[in-house]
Design an enzyme around this catalytic site. Structure first.
Site, PDB file in Angstrom:
ATOM      1  N   TYR A 136     -48.284 -21.203  71.999  1.00  0.00           N
ATOM      2  CA  TYR A 136     -47.440 -20.632  71.506  1.00  0.00           C
ATOM      3  C   TYR A 136     -47.944 -18.977  71.260  1.00  0.00           C
ATOM      4  CZ  TYR A 136     -42.919 -23.442  71.451  1.00  0.00           C
ATOM      5  OH  TYR A 136     -42.033 -23.681  71.242  1.00  0.00           O
ATOM      6  N   LYS A 186     -52.865 -34.934  72.775  1.00  0.00           N
ATOM      7  CA  LYS A 186     -53.316 -35.165  74.281  1.00  0.00           C
ATOM      8  C   LYS A 186     -54.931 -35.535  74.461  1.00  0.00           C
ATOM      9  CE  LYS A 186     -51.765 -36.628  78.060  1.00  0.00           C
ATOM     10  NZ  LYS A 186     -51.097 -37.320  78.812  1.00  0.00           N
ATOM     11  N   ASP A 218     -47.403 -37.755  74.867  1.00  0.00           N
ATOM     12  CA  ASP A 218     -46.100 -39.168  76.731  1.00  0.00           C
ATOM     13  C   ASP A 218     -45.969 -40.395  76.194  1.00  0.00           C
ATOM     14  OD1 ASP A 218     -49.287 -40.298  77.178  1.00  0.00           O
ATOM     15  OD2 ASP A 218     -48.609 -40.030  79.014  1.00  0.00           O
ATOM     16  N   ASP A 242     -42.035 -28.856  69.257  1.00  0.00           N
ATOM     17  CA  ASP A 242     -40.873 -28.073  69.611  1.00  0.00           C
ATOM     18  C   ASP A 242     -40.298 -28.778  69.895  1.00  0.00           C
ATOM     19  OD1 ASP A 242     -39.020 -25.707  70.201  1.00  0.00           O
ATOM     20  OD2 ASP A 242     -39.989 -25.915  72.479  1.00  0.00           O
ATOM     21  N   ASP A 246     -36.547 -31.651  69.751  1.00  0.00           N
ATOM     22  CA  ASP A 246     -34.674 -31.376  70.804  1.00  0.00           C
ATOM     23  C   ASP A 246     -34.744 -32.610  70.924  1.00  0.00           C
ATOM     24  OD1 ASP A 246     -35.078 -28.408  70.102  1.00  0.00           O
ATOM     25  OD2 ASP A 246     -33.712 -28.628  72.656  1.00  0.00           O
TER      26      ASP A 246
HETATM   27  C1  IPM Z   1     -37.652 -23.885  67.864  1.00  0.00           C
HETATM   28  C2  IPM Z   1     -36.760 -22.640  68.869  1.00  0.00           C
HETATM   29  C3  IPM Z   1     -38.370 -21.952  68.945  1.00  0.00           C
HETATM   30  C4  IPM Z   1     -39.228 -22.110  69.564  1.00  0.00           C
HETATM   31  C5  IPM Z   1     -37.256 -20.853  70.012  1.00  0.00           C
HETATM   32  C6  IPM Z   1     -36.682 -20.021  69.742  1.00  0.00           C
HETATM   33  C7  IPM Z   1     -39.086 -19.919  70.338  1.00  0.00           C
HETATM   34  O1  IPM Z   1     -36.859 -23.737  69.791  1.00  0.00           O
HETATM   35  O2  IPM Z   1     -37.414 -23.172  66.743  1.00  0.00           O
HETATM   36  O3  IPM Z   1     -37.633 -24.775  68.363  1.00  0.00           O
HETATM   37  O4  IPM Z   1     -39.974 -22.404  70.297  1.00  0.00           O
HETATM   38  O5  IPM Z   1     -40.985 -22.877  68.416  1.00  0.00           O
HETATM   39 MG    MG Z   2     -36.707 -25.293  70.381  1.00  0.00          MG
END
Ligand code: IPM
Ligand code: MG
Length: 356
Positions: A136, A186, A218, A242, A246
């Site tokens: 990042y 990884k 993975d 990240d 999700d």
């Molecule tokens: C999160 C989001 C952010 C990230 C984006 C909006 C930059 O996806 O907080 O998970 O990738 O960290």
């Molecule tokens: Mg995110």
């Protein structure tokens, strides 16, 4: 107790409104709110996604309540002016290196999980994601190779101190839970991960009571859907965290349910300075229609009370009211229901008032 409120873009403005409603219902004495523009809203108002004024408001606060950033109208502007730079900038500028993303099954929502109900029911984990390093924040560039092909670069790197401090957070988090840490990397391919693993081992030796296991990312993605109940504290880097967070949200049922805390080293009078935000984005497709699920932001406000203001009892009250609201079937479209954003916020408030 000062809270900087940065609603941002899209549904961020709507969900933040509901979280403020819930905080207001607690009637906390000495609560001072300040508001700032971030993201595309910041860019439109002040020409920058993270305006100086907003950064100053954030620095002066004990905690930040953040909505979401992102706006399709900004897709083609230069990277340093894109809305996402607001959240990345705040994390970096404020030294918020530790991102806690809890994921826990809610009673009554098993059927909404992307997983089988009997698998989803057992989810109770927290992703401890490093937040100010990794690919990042490594050097980025575009170049044209001698033969004319365009090439993009993003450097993935971690220094040992960056790994050490987030590892300590994970082990300390595990002390208050089931005393297990799964470190995700990884290391079979990446040198960054080999160092990560080495340093995590070193830190682990200071916590003999905590069991450590290493897992390739993975495999972690696979285990998260196969047997998420076996995971407890998941320690990982910025990019993997990240992605896995999700994924974890869909295992619980909706990305509209997961909260997060981003913490650094600075203490305030009441706790640790931090920023609190839902893990979802600004959802431009449903923005402005009162359709967003505000639970993730409301739960982020609960984490704010817990970590930055030392108000554990009130944090638990909010969490109980959210769980009750969901169990009562007050669900938004993301969970197969019809309740709107403010209706869900009101439902949480009414349960908060009857249980407190
Ligand atoms: C999160 C989001 C952010 C990230 C984006 C909006 C930059 O996806 O907080 O998970 O990738 O960290
Ligand atoms: Mg995110």
């Amino acid at each position: 107790m000062k809270i900087a409120v940065l609603p941002g873009d899209g549904i961020g403005t709507e969900t933040t409104q509901e979280a403020l409603k819930v905080l207001d219902a607690l009637r906390l004495p000495n609560l001072e709110l300040s508001h700032g523009d971030v993201g595309a809203a910041g860019y439109r108002a002040k020409g920058h996604p993270l305006p100086e004024e907003t950064l100053a408001i954030a620095r002066e606060a004990d905690a930040i309540l953040f909505g979401a950033v992102g706006d399709p109208s900004c897709d083609n502007i230069e990277r340093h002016l894109r809305p996402e730079q607001a959240v990345l900038g705040l994390r970096k500028e404020l030294g918020l290196f530790a991102n806690l993303r809890p994921a826990k099954a809610f009673a009554g929502l098993e059927a909404m999980s992307a997983l089988r109900a009997d698998v989803a029911r057992d989810i109770d984990l927290v992703i401890v994601r490093e937040l100010t390093g990794d690919v990042y924040f490594g050097e980025k560039k575009r170049e044209t190779l001698p033969d004319g092909r365009r090439q993009g670069w993003d450097l993935m790197n971690y220094a040992e101190d960056e790994v050490r401090r987030i590892a300590h957070i994970a082990f300390r988090t595990a002390q208050g839970r089931s005393k297990r840490v799964t470190s995700v990397d990884k290391a079979n391919v990446l040198e960054t991960s080999r160092l990560w693993r080495e340093v995590v081992e070193e830190v682990a030796s200071e916590y003999p009571e905590i069991a450590l296991e290493h897992m390739y990312v993975d495999n972690a993605a696979m285990q998260l859907v196969k047997a998420p109940g076996a995971l407890d504290v998941v320690l990982t880097g910025n990019l993997f965290g990240d992605i896995l967070s999700d994924q974890a949200s869909m295992c619980v049922g909706s990305i509209g349910l997961l909260a997060s805390a981003s913490l650094g080293e600075r203490s305030t009078q009441y706790g640790t300075f931090g920023m609190y935000e839902p893990i979802h984005g600004s959802a431009p497709d449903i923005a402005g229609q009162g359709l967003a699920n505000p639970m993730a932001t409301i739960l982020s406000a609960a984490m704010l009370l817990r970590h930055s203001l030392g108000l554990e009892a009130q944090a638990q009250q909010i969490e109980a009211a959210v769980a009750q609201t969901l169990a009562d079937g007050v669900l938004g479209g993301d969970l197969g229901g019809t309740a709107g954003t403010s209706e869900i916020g009101d439902a949480v408030v009414s349960r908060l008032l009857t249980t407190s």
